[in-house]
Motif scaffolding. Sequence first.
Motif, short mmCIF file in Angstrom:
data_model
loop_
_atom_site.label_atom_id
_atom_site.label_comp_id
_atom_site.label_asym_id
_atom_site.label_seq_id
_atom_site.Cartn_x
_atom_site.Cartn_y
_atom_site.Cartn_z
N ALA A 59 0.85 -1.20 0.00
CA ALA A 59 0.00 0.00 0.00
C ALA A 59 0.88 1.24 0.00
O ALA A 59 1.89 1.31 0.70
CB ALA A 59 -0.92 -0.01 1.21
N GLY A 60 0.47 2.22 -0.82
CA GLY A 60 1.25 3.44 -0.97
C GLY A 60 2.21 3.41 -2.13
O GLY A 60 2.76 4.44 -2.52
N GLY A 61 2.42 2.23 -2.69
CA GLY A 61 3.33 2.07 -3.80
C GLY A 61 2.70 2.41 -5.13
O GLY A 61 1.55 2.87 -5.20
N SER A 62 3.47 2.18 -6.19
CA SER A 62 3.04 2.53 -7.55
C SER A 62 3.29 1.37 -8.50
O SER A 62 4.20 0.56 -8.30
CB SER A 62 3.83 3.75 -8.05
OG SER A 62 3.61 4.88 -7.25
N LEU A 63 2.48 1.34 -9.55
CA LEU A 63 2.66 0.43 -10.67
C LEU A 63 2.25 1.15 -11.93
O LEU A 63 1.39 2.04 -11.89
CB LEU A 63 1.81 -0.84 -10.52
CG LEU A 63 2.24 -1.91 -9.53
CD1 LEU A 63 1.15 -2.98 -9.41
CD2 LEU A 63 3.56 -2.54 -9.95
N ARG A 64 2.83 0.76 -13.06
CA ARG A 64 2.38 1.26 -14.35
C ARG A 64 1.99 0.09 -15.23
O ARG A 64 2.82 -0.77 -15.54
CB ARG A 64 3.44 2.11 -15.05
CG ARG A 64 2.89 2.80 -16.28
CD ARG A 64 3.86 3.74 -16.95
NE ARG A 64 4.79 3.06 -17.83
CZ ARG A 64 5.38 3.63 -18.88
NH1 ARG A 64 5.14 4.89 -19.16
NH2 ARG A 64 6.24 2.94 -19.62
N LEU A 65 0.74 0.09 -15.64
CA LEU A 65 0.25 -0.93 -16.56
C LEU A 65 0.39 -0.44 -17.99
O LEU A 65 0.24 0.76 -18.26
CB LEU A 65 -1.22 -1.25 -16.27
CG LEU A 65 -1.58 -1.64 -14.83
CD1 LEU A 65 -3.06 -2.01 -14.76
CD2 LEU A 65 -0.71 -2.76 -14.34
N SER A 66 0.65 -1.39 -18.89
CA SER A 66 0.72 -1.08 -20.31
C SER A 66 -0.22 -2.01 -21.06
O SER A 66 -0.49 -3.13 -20.62
CB SER A 66 2.14 -1.28 -20.84
OG SER A 66 3.06 -0.43 -20.19
N CYS A 67 -0.71 -1.53 -22.19
CA CYS A 67 -1.57 -2.34 -23.04
C CYS A 67 -1.17 -2.07 -24.49
O CYS A 67 -1.42 -0.99 -25.02
CB CYS A 67 -3.03 -1.98 -22.81
SG CYS A 67 -4.18 -2.81 -23.92
N ALA A 68 -0.54 -3.05 -25.11
CA ALA A 68 -0.10 -2.94 -26.50
C ALA A 68 -1.20 -3.42 -27.42
O ALA A 68 -1.79 -4.48 -27.19
CB ALA A 68 1.16 -3.75 -26.71
N ALA A 69 -1.48 -2.64 -28.46
CA ALA A 69 -2.56 -2.95 -29.38
C ALA A 69 -2.03 -3.19 -30.78
O ALA A 69 -1.03 -2.60 -31.19
CB ALA A 69 -3.59 -1.83 -29.39
N SER A 70 -2.73 -4.02 -31.52
CA SER A 70 -2.41 -4.23 -32.93
C SER A 70 -3.68 -4.58 -33.66
O SER A 70 -4.65 -5.04 -33.07
CB SER A 70 -1.39 -5.36 -33.08
OG SER A 70 -1.91 -6.58 -32.57
N GLY A 71 -3.67 -4.30 -34.96
CA GLY A 71 -4.78 -4.75 -35.78
C GLY A 71 -5.68 -3.66 -36.31
O GLY A 71 -6.37 -3.86 -37.29
N TRP A 72 -5.71 -2.51 -35.64
CA TRP A 72 -6.55 -1.40 -36.11
C TRP A 72 -5.73 -0.12 -36.14
O TRP A 72 -4.63 -0.07 -35.61
CB TRP A 72 -7.73 -1.18 -35.15
CG TRP A 72 -8.88 -2.11 -35.35
CD1 TRP A 72 -8.92 -3.17 -36.20
CD2 TRP A 72 -10.12 -2.09 -34.67
NE1 TRP A 72 -10.12 -3.79 -36.09
CE2 TRP A 72 -10.88 -3.16 -35.16
CE3 TRP A 72 -10.69 -1.27 -33.70
CZ2 TRP A 72 -12.18 -3.42 -34.71
CZ3 TRP A 72 -11.96 -1.53 -33.24
CH2 TRP A 72 -12.69 -2.60 -33.75
N THR A 73 -6.29 0.90 -36.75
CA THR A 73 -5.68 2.22 -36.70
C THR A 73 -5.86 2.75 -35.29
O THR A 73 -6.95 3.16 -34.88
CB THR A 73 -6.32 3.18 -37.72
OG1 THR A 73 -6.21 2.61 -39.02
CG2 THR A 73 -5.64 4.53 -37.67
#
Length: 127
Positions: free
Chosen positions: A13-27
């Motif tokens: 608790a109190g910490g940080s995370l960064r989520l990523s989401c890579a996309a492909s297939g569309w503009t």
Amino acid sequence: VQLVESGGGSVQAGGSLRLSCAASGWTYSRLCLAWFRQEPGQEREGVAYIDRDGSTRYADSVKGRFTISRDNAKNTLYLQMNSLKSEDTAMYYCAADLCYGMTAAQALNVSSLFANWGQGTQVTVSS
């Protein structure tokens, strides 16, 4: 469109995370994008939304702590999560769809507006 999340994990608790989401297939630049989360036995909850122009909207529970952003050059969506709380523990999913007729308020409350989902990444916050 194919979506692949990454960046989940366990944090205190109190910490940080960064989520990523890579996309492909569309503009990618044409897409409206969002992050949802879901705990076992619970309904999927909208967390943050970003439209094609970069306008954002957040659930009240994460305002001031989470930041959604997109990099159209990298076809990637991000969720920076700071000051994490135990109640943020959930599976986090990114979602994408064309923006036709979608409002920001609808996007966070109606998950069925999004036809494309990633497989999810687990975030666990320990107190």
